[in-house]
Design a protein around this motif. Sequence first.
Motif, mmCIF file in Angstrom:
data_model
loop_
_atom_site.group_PDB
_atom_site.id
_atom_site.type_symbol
_atom_site.label_atom_id
_atom_site.label_comp_id
_atom_site.label_asym_id
_atom_site.label_seq_id
_atom_site.Cartn_x
_atom_site.Cartn_y
_atom_site.Cartn_z
ATOM 1 N N LEU A 1 0.826 -1.590 -0.110
ATOM 2 C CA LEU A 1 -0.577 -0.685 0.038
ATOM 3 C C LEU A 1 0.897 0.970 -0.382
ATOM 4 O O LEU A 1 0.451 2.695 -0.803
ATOM 5 N N HIS A 2 1.577 1.248 0.725
ATOM 6 C CA HIS A 2 2.632 2.625 0.580
ATOM 7 C C HIS A 2 3.614 2.780 -0.247
ATOM 8 O O HIS A 2 3.495 3.571 -0.848
ATOM 9 N N SER A 3 4.120 1.785 -0.446
ATOM 10 C CA SER A 3 4.969 2.125 -2.147
ATOM 11 C C SER A 3 3.698 2.624 -3.179
ATOM 12 O O SER A 3 3.930 3.367 -3.556
ATOM 13 N N ALA A 4 2.617 1.815 -3.393
ATOM 14 C CA ALA A 4 1.696 2.854 -4.066
ATOM 15 C C ALA A 4 1.346 4.053 -3.652
ATOM 16 O O ALA A 4 1.162 4.891 -4.465
ATOM 17 N N LEU A 5 0.626 4.046 -2.742
ATOM 18 C CA LEU A 5 0.424 5.722 -2.532
ATOM 19 C C LEU A 5 0.960 6.750 -2.325
ATOM 20 O O LEU A 5 0.537 8.098 -2.714
ATOM 21 N N VAL A 6 2.585 6.863 -2.713
ATOM 22 C CA VAL A 6 3.519 7.594 -2.460
ATOM 23 C C VAL A 6 3.495 8.581 -4.301
ATOM 24 O O VAL A 6 3.604 9.150 -4.608
ATOM 25 N N LEU A 7 2.708 7.504 -4.906
ATOM 26 C CA LEU A 7 2.387 8.038 -6.027
ATOM 27 C C LEU A 7 1.153 8.987 -6.865
ATOM 28 O O LEU A 7 1.400 9.310 -7.779
ATOM 29 N N SER A 8 0.725 9.487 -5.716
ATOM 30 C CA SER A 8 -0.353 10.235 -6.070
ATOM 31 C C SER A 8 0.204 11.534 -5.586
ATOM 32 O O SER A 8 -0.538 12.573 -5.770
ATOM 33 N N ARG A 9 1.668 11.467 -6.030
ATOM 34 C CA ARG A 9 2.075 13.239 -5.704
ATOM 35 C C ARG A 9 2.812 13.261 -6.660
ATOM 36 O O ARG A 9 4.244 12.183 -6.662
ATOM 37 N N LYS A 10 2.914 14.458 -7.334
ATOM 38 C CA LYS A 10 3.739 14.131 -8.653
ATOM 39 C C LYS A 10 5.533 15.275 -7.983
ATOM 40 O O LYS A 10 4.943 16.460 -7.749
ATOM 41 N N ILE A 11 6.433 14.608 -8.012
ATOM 42 C CA ILE A 11 7.259 14.934 -7.486
ATOM 43 C C ILE A 11 8.678 15.477 -8.537
ATOM 44 O O ILE A 11 8.761 14.795 -9.406
ATOM 45 N N PRO A 12 9.361 16.655 -8.180
ATOM 46 C CA PRO A 12 10.343 17.120 -9.438
ATOM 47 C C PRO A 12 11.435 15.521 -9.357
ATOM 48 O O PRO A 12 11.851 15.182 -8.318
ATOM 49 N N ARG A 13 11.491 15.084 -10.501
ATOM 50 C CA ARG A 13 12.399 13.900 -10.789
ATOM 51 C C ARG A 13 14.419 14.638 -10.735
ATOM 52 O O ARG A 13 14.326 14.524 -12.187
ATOM 53 N N SER A 14 14.448 14.828 -10.370
ATOM 54 C CA SER A 14 15.851 15.746 -9.955
ATOM 55 C C SER A 14 16.124 14.819 -8.510
ATOM 56 O O SER A 14 15.900 14.319 -7.418
ATOM 57 N N VAL A 15 17.723 14.911 -8.268
ATOM 58 C CA VAL A 15 18.416 13.468 -7.440
ATOM 59 C C VAL A 15 17.696 14.603 -6.317
ATOM 60 O O VAL A 15 17.119 14.323 -5.239
ATOM 61 N N SER A 16 17.898 15.613 -6.186
ATOM 62 C CA SER A 16 17.376 16.857 -5.234
ATOM 63 C C SER A 16 15.858 15.977 -4.619
ATOM 64 O O SER A 16 15.844 16.495 -3.721
ATOM 65 N N GLY A 17 14.980 16.323 -5.676
ATOM 66 C CA GLY A 17 13.852 16.285 -5.556
ATOM 67 C C GLY A 17 13.678 14.806 -4.975
ATOM 68 O O GLY A 17 12.836 14.621 -3.924
#
Length: 536
Positions: free
Chosen positions: A242-258
């Motif tokens: 569940l947790h590994s999938a729930l985090v996909l509801s956020r669109k995060i900056p796709r950079s190393v720092s992001g």
Amino acid sequence: MAARTAGQGQFMTSSENPRLANEPLIDNIEYDQIVVPDKKSWRNFFAYLGPGFLVSIAYIDPGNFQTDLQSGAQYKYGLLWIILLASIAALIIQSLAANLGVVTGKHLAEHCRKEYPKVANIILWILAEIAIVACDIPEVIGTAFALNILFKIPIWCGVLITGLSTLVLLLLQQYGVRKLEILIALLVLIMAACFFVELGYAKPKSSEVLYGLFVPQLKGSGATKLAISLLGAMVMPHNLFLHSALVLSRKIPRSVSGIKEACRFYLLESGFALMVAFLINVSVISVSGAVCNSPDLNPEDEQNCQDLDLNKASFLLKHVLGSWSSKVFAIALLASGQSSTITGTYAGQYVMQGFLDLQMKPWIRNFLTRCLAIVPSLIVALIGGSAGAGNLIIIASMILSFELPFALIPLLKFTSSKTKMGMHANSIWISAATWIIGSLIMGINIYYLAEKLVTTLTHSHLRVVGIVFCGILGFSAVLVYLAGILYLVVRKTKKVDILLPESLQMANESGNASVLPREDIVNMQLPQTRTTSDDD
């Protein structure tokens, strides 16, 4: 284009672009994701709030309350240290699950499908489904107990009612992911308030509570059984999916720092939510331990404490702390059961999609899972009453504990793999700590299995031939269990061609990054919201 975006799911099918089939969720995700600003700020933390509370529900569901009550009644505060260790282990393990989803854009069940051969994948899927049903049983029974306390509804009728109540709550999907997360957080706070009030009136001795928290002790096989039940109720296998999938509801900056910021904020968010869950569990055990070890108990209450379940706890609290106390307990229990069923439904969706690439509408998935949980619950409630239903909760929690390695080991191996996680793979210290935690849990399980088998055969009234036959079957089952764990441990992780954050950053810098989102789990992400095109 806007109309097309509104009508499609959050992900694109891999068949539309085979080259990108194994690439993570990155850009162009326009379908009800919470977008995290591409700038460093502590305010970004609020964008990540939510998944941790949905995950924390599994640590304060009716199964936890049942085992907490029994451990407090039988061993006072002697098993509080199990709650402390399990909570710390849960935070570490859940953070790994979140990291896996954040870094790779795939959740745990999807990685298992890609990594393991078909037969192993099917077995892992079946075990995950059994774990979800085992998790759903305490929720069904707990809600039925709450309805019985509040409205005097028979347990078996309450079991049937729970099959419909969750379908009503799932209608909240239409209001969006944020509002659902707020509702779950509100239910968690209601539970916390209820048990903190109970704790204030029970007045356990703080010195004894602290001693139970920090001094490990296991007195007898009964304590071992409850310790396993506490572990099973605290660290649940379906929660990792569940947790590994729930985090996909956020669109995060796709950079190393992001990516690093997302992992850090998810750790803090999970820590806060699990701390609240930890305090609730400590409160339940402390109230149970203080009440059942009070010198002023009458013979009837002493008898209830010998075999305490969720239903008896309400009468016990009513006699000792007042009639209002049982109502407060029932409200907390109802909030726990109903919130747990929502998260359980989504976990089932992700498991089915990830292992089988099979999609199903949430209400259909919930109906099937609910039926599988209601049937044994209803039979036990009709035959054994509240006592039988209470024992079924303990059995379900033990099943969860035994199944944990089959979700935990793949998670540990995937998050430690540089081919999957790149520079975000677990450090040596994190890997060592998590493997030690997993080994301890598996060691306790194996010890209890062997001890229970030997005790059962020794005290059985079977003939010698029957004892030998049962012994062979029992030890064969233990060997199969060990062989399954050993297979997952020794099997090497395959090298898969996925786009890691650092390679994505290089592509962005060169201007060649063009990554489309996936649609292979369409309509399964948390609730969609209305778009501008819908209003037009």
